[in-house]
Design a protein around this motif. Structure first.
Motif, PDB file in Angstrom:
ATOM      1  N   GLU A 188      47.639  32.864  39.014  1.00 36.85           N
ATOM      2  CA  GLU A 188      47.000  31.542  39.068  1.00 36.85           C
ATOM      3  C   GLU A 188      45.538  31.742  39.458  1.00 36.85           C
ATOM      4  N   THR A 189      44.635  31.205  38.637  1.00 39.42           N
ATOM      5  CA  THR A 189      43.204  31.312  38.916  1.00 39.42           C
ATOM      6  C   THR A 189      42.626  29.916  39.068  1.00 39.42           C
ATOM      7  N   ARG A 190      41.892  29.701  40.148  1.00 40.06           N
ATOM      8  CA  ARG A 190      41.279  28.387  40.412  1.00 40.06           C
ATOM      9  C   ARG A 190      39.786  28.541  40.629  1.00 40.06           C
ATOM     10  N   PHE A 191      39.082  27.467  40.339  1.00 41.67           N
ATOM     11  CA  PHE A 191      37.633  27.416  40.527  1.00 41.67           C
ATOM     12  C   PHE A 191      37.322  26.233  41.436  1.00 41.67           C
ATOM     13  N   VAL A 192      36.596  26.496  42.534  1.00 42.68           N
ATOM     14  CA  VAL A 192      36.268  25.471  43.516  1.00 42.68           C
ATOM     15  C   VAL A 192      34.751  25.294  43.544  1.00 42.68           C
ATOM     16  N   HIS A 193      34.297  24.081  43.366  1.00 42.57           N
ATOM     17  CA  HIS A 193      32.869  23.748  43.373  1.00 42.57           C
ATOM     18  C   HIS A 193      32.092  24.434  42.251  1.00 42.57           C
ATOM     19  N   LEU A 194      32.762  24.739  41.153  1.00 46.17           N
ATOM     20  CA  LEU A 194      32.100  25.260  39.964  1.00 46.17           C
ATOM     21  C   LEU A 194      32.984  25.000  38.762  1.00 46.17           C
ATOM     22  N   ASP A 195      32.359  24.957  37.603  1.00 41.12           N
ATOM     23  CA  ASP A 195      33.102  24.727  36.370  1.00 41.12           C
ATOM     24  C   ASP A 195      33.968  25.937  36.067  1.00 41.12           C
ATOM     25  N   SER A 196      35.158  25.656  35.536  1.00 45.95           N
ATOM     26  CA  SER A 196      36.031  26.764  35.174  1.00 45.95           C
ATOM     27  C   SER A 196      35.440  27.518  33.988  1.00 45.95           C
ATOM     28  N   SER A 197      35.716  28.787  33.953  1.00 44.99           N
ATOM     29  CA  SER A 197      35.203  29.659  32.896  1.00 44.99           C
ATOM     30  C   SER A 197      36.374  30.452  32.334  1.00 44.99           C
ATOM     31  N   GLU A 198      36.678  30.219  31.074  1.00 44.30           N
ATOM     32  CA  GLU A 198      37.790  30.938  30.450  1.00 44.30           C
ATOM     33  C   GLU A 198      37.498  32.437  30.383  1.00 44.30           C
ATOM     34  N   ALA A 199      36.232  32.803  30.127  1.00 39.40           N
ATOM     35  CA  ALA A 199      35.864  34.223  30.060  1.00 39.40           C
ATOM     36  C   ALA A 199      36.067  34.902  31.416  1.00 39.40           C
ATOM     37  N   LEU A 200      35.658  34.243  32.502  1.00 43.84           N
ATOM     38  CA  LEU A 200      35.839  34.802  33.843  1.00 43.84           C
ATOM     39  C   LEU A 200      37.323  34.885  34.183  1.00 43.84           C
ATOM     40  N   ARG A 201      38.076  33.846  33.838  1.00 42.94           N
ATOM     41  CA  ARG A 201      39.524  33.842  34.087  1.00 42.94           C
ATOM     42  C   ARG A 201      40.179  35.028  33.369  1.00 42.94           C
ATOM     43  N   GLU A 202      39.868  35.198  32.097  1.00 47.06           N
ATOM     44  CA  GLU A 202      40.457  36.294  31.327  1.00 47.06           C
ATOM     45  C   GLU A 202      40.053  37.661  31.900  1.00 47.06           C
ATOM     46  N   HIS A 203      38.795  37.782  32.301  1.00 46.86           N
ATOM     47  CA  HIS A 203      38.303  39.049  32.857  1.00 46.86           C
ATOM     48  C   HIS A 203      39.069  39.428  34.123  1.00 46.86           C
ATOM     49  N   VAL A 204      39.150  38.511  35.066  1.00 37.50           N
ATOM     50  CA  VAL A 204      39.773  38.842  36.351  1.00 37.50           C
ATOM     51  C   VAL A 204      41.285  39.017  36.190  1.00 37.50           C
ATOM     52  N   GLU A 205      41.920  38.234  35.332  1.00 39.99           N
ATOM     53  CA  GLU A 205      43.359  38.393  35.129  1.00 39.99           C
ATOM     54  C   GLU A 205      43.670  39.712  34.427  1.00 39.99           C
ATOM     55  N   ALA A 206      42.819  40.134  33.493  1.00 42.10           N
ATOM     56  CA  ALA A 206      43.014  41.435  32.843  1.00 42.10           C
ATOM     57  C   ALA A 206      42.848  42.563  33.862  1.00 42.10           C
ATOM     58  N   ARG A 207      41.900  42.391  34.769  1.00 40.79           N
ATOM     59  CA  ARG A 207      41.684  43.405  35.806  1.00 40.79           C
ATOM     60  C   ARG A 207      42.897  43.497  36.732  1.00 40.79           C
ATOM     61  N   VAL A 208      43.468  42.351  37.086  1.00 36.69           N
ATOM     62  CA  VAL A 208      44.675  42.354  37.922  1.00 36.69           C
ATOM     63  C   VAL A 208      45.802  43.084  37.194  1.00 36.69           C
ATOM     64  N   HIS A 209      46.029  42.732  35.932  1.00 36.51           N
ATOM     65  CA  HIS A 209      47.096  43.388  35.167  1.00 36.51           C
ATOM     66  C   HIS A 209      46.874  44.893  35.062  1.00 36.51           C
ATOM     67  N   SER A 210      45.656  45.318  34.782  1.00 30.78           N
ATOM     68  CA  SER A 210      45.405  46.749  34.600  1.00 30.78           C
ATOM     69  C   SER A 210      45.646  47.530  35.888  1.00 30.78           C
ATOM     70  N   HIS A 211      45.289  46.962  37.020  1.00 26.20           N
ATOM     71  CA  HIS A 211      45.516  47.646  38.294  1.00 26.20           C
ATOM     72  C   HIS A 211      46.980  47.620  38.698  1.00 26.20           C
ATOM     73  N   LEU A 212      47.651  46.528  38.433  1.00 24.53           N
ATOM     74  CA  LEU A 212      48.998  46.358  38.967  1.00 24.53           C
ATOM     75  C   LEU A 212      50.096  46.875  38.051  1.00 24.53           C
ATOM     76  N   ASP A 213      49.761  47.269  36.841  1.00 25.27           N
ATOM     77  CA  ASP A 213      50.776  47.845  35.961  1.00 25.27           C
ATOM     78  C   ASP A 213      51.433  49.062  36.604  1.00 25.27           C
ATOM     79  N   ARG A 214      50.652  49.829  37.356  1.00 31.09           N
ATOM     80  CA  ARG A 214      51.195  51.039  37.970  1.00 31.09           C
ATOM     81  C   ARG A 214      52.069  50.744  39.189  1.00 31.09           C
ATOM     82  N   LEU A 215      51.993  49.521  39.709  1.00 27.48           N
ATOM     83  CA  LEU A 215      52.780  49.183  40.896  1.00 27.48           C
ATOM     84  C   LEU A 215      54.139  48.593  40.557  1.00 27.48           C
ATOM     85  N   GLY A 216      54.419  48.421  39.278  1.00 26.15           N
ATOM     86  CA  GLY A 216      55.726  47.923  38.872  1.00 26.15           C
ATOM     87  C   GLY A 216      56.000  46.526  39.385  1.00 26.15           C
ATOM     88  N   ARG A 217      57.123  46.373  40.038  1.00 21.53           N
ATOM     89  CA  ARG A 217      57.571  45.042  40.492  1.00 21.53           C
ATOM     90  C   ARG A 217      57.183  44.722  41.926  1.00 21.53           C
TER      91      ARG A 217
END
Length: 105
Positions: free
Chosen positions: A4-33
């Motif tokens: 879940e990604t939220r933006f407070v006091h700024l407009d939401s950005s789909e590009a920023l959302r996709e960037h940070v969520e991809a970064r989370v996935h890439s780091h956490l793939d190795r941690l499994g469940r």
């Protein structure tokens, strides 16, 4: 994993959302469940004309509880990257700590 990604006091950005969520996935793939949920919150701390973005990341899972990390930088992408990196390192430290406690018991 639920992210879940939220933006407070700024407009939401789909590009920023996709960037940070991809970064989370890439780091956490190795941690499994170990991480089942990620909450990411971006906040504009100085108003729209002065810059300053804060990113707060909360990762949670059955064996780690909740791990929080935060970064505040001029650029939202950099703040997101730094906060995600810090949260992932905190998860790894927590898992290592728990493994060493089981070994010593």
């Amino acid at each position: 994993m639920n992210i879940e990604t939220r933006f407070v006091h700024l407009d939401s950005s789909e590009a920023l959302r996709e960037h940070v969520e991809a970064r989370v996935h890439s780091h956490l793939d190795r941690l499994g469940r170990e991480v089942t949920e990620a909450r990411i919150r971006f906040t504009d701390v100085n108003g729209p004309k002065q810059g300053g973005m804060r990113c707060h990341v909360t990762l949670s899972g059955p064996h780690i509880g909740q791990v929080n990390a935060e970064a505040e930088l001029e650029n939202a992408y950099a703040a997101g990257d730094e906060a995600v990196d810090a949260a992932v390192h905190a998860v790894i430290r927590e898992l290592d700590r728990r493994r060493s406690l089981r070994r010593s018991a």
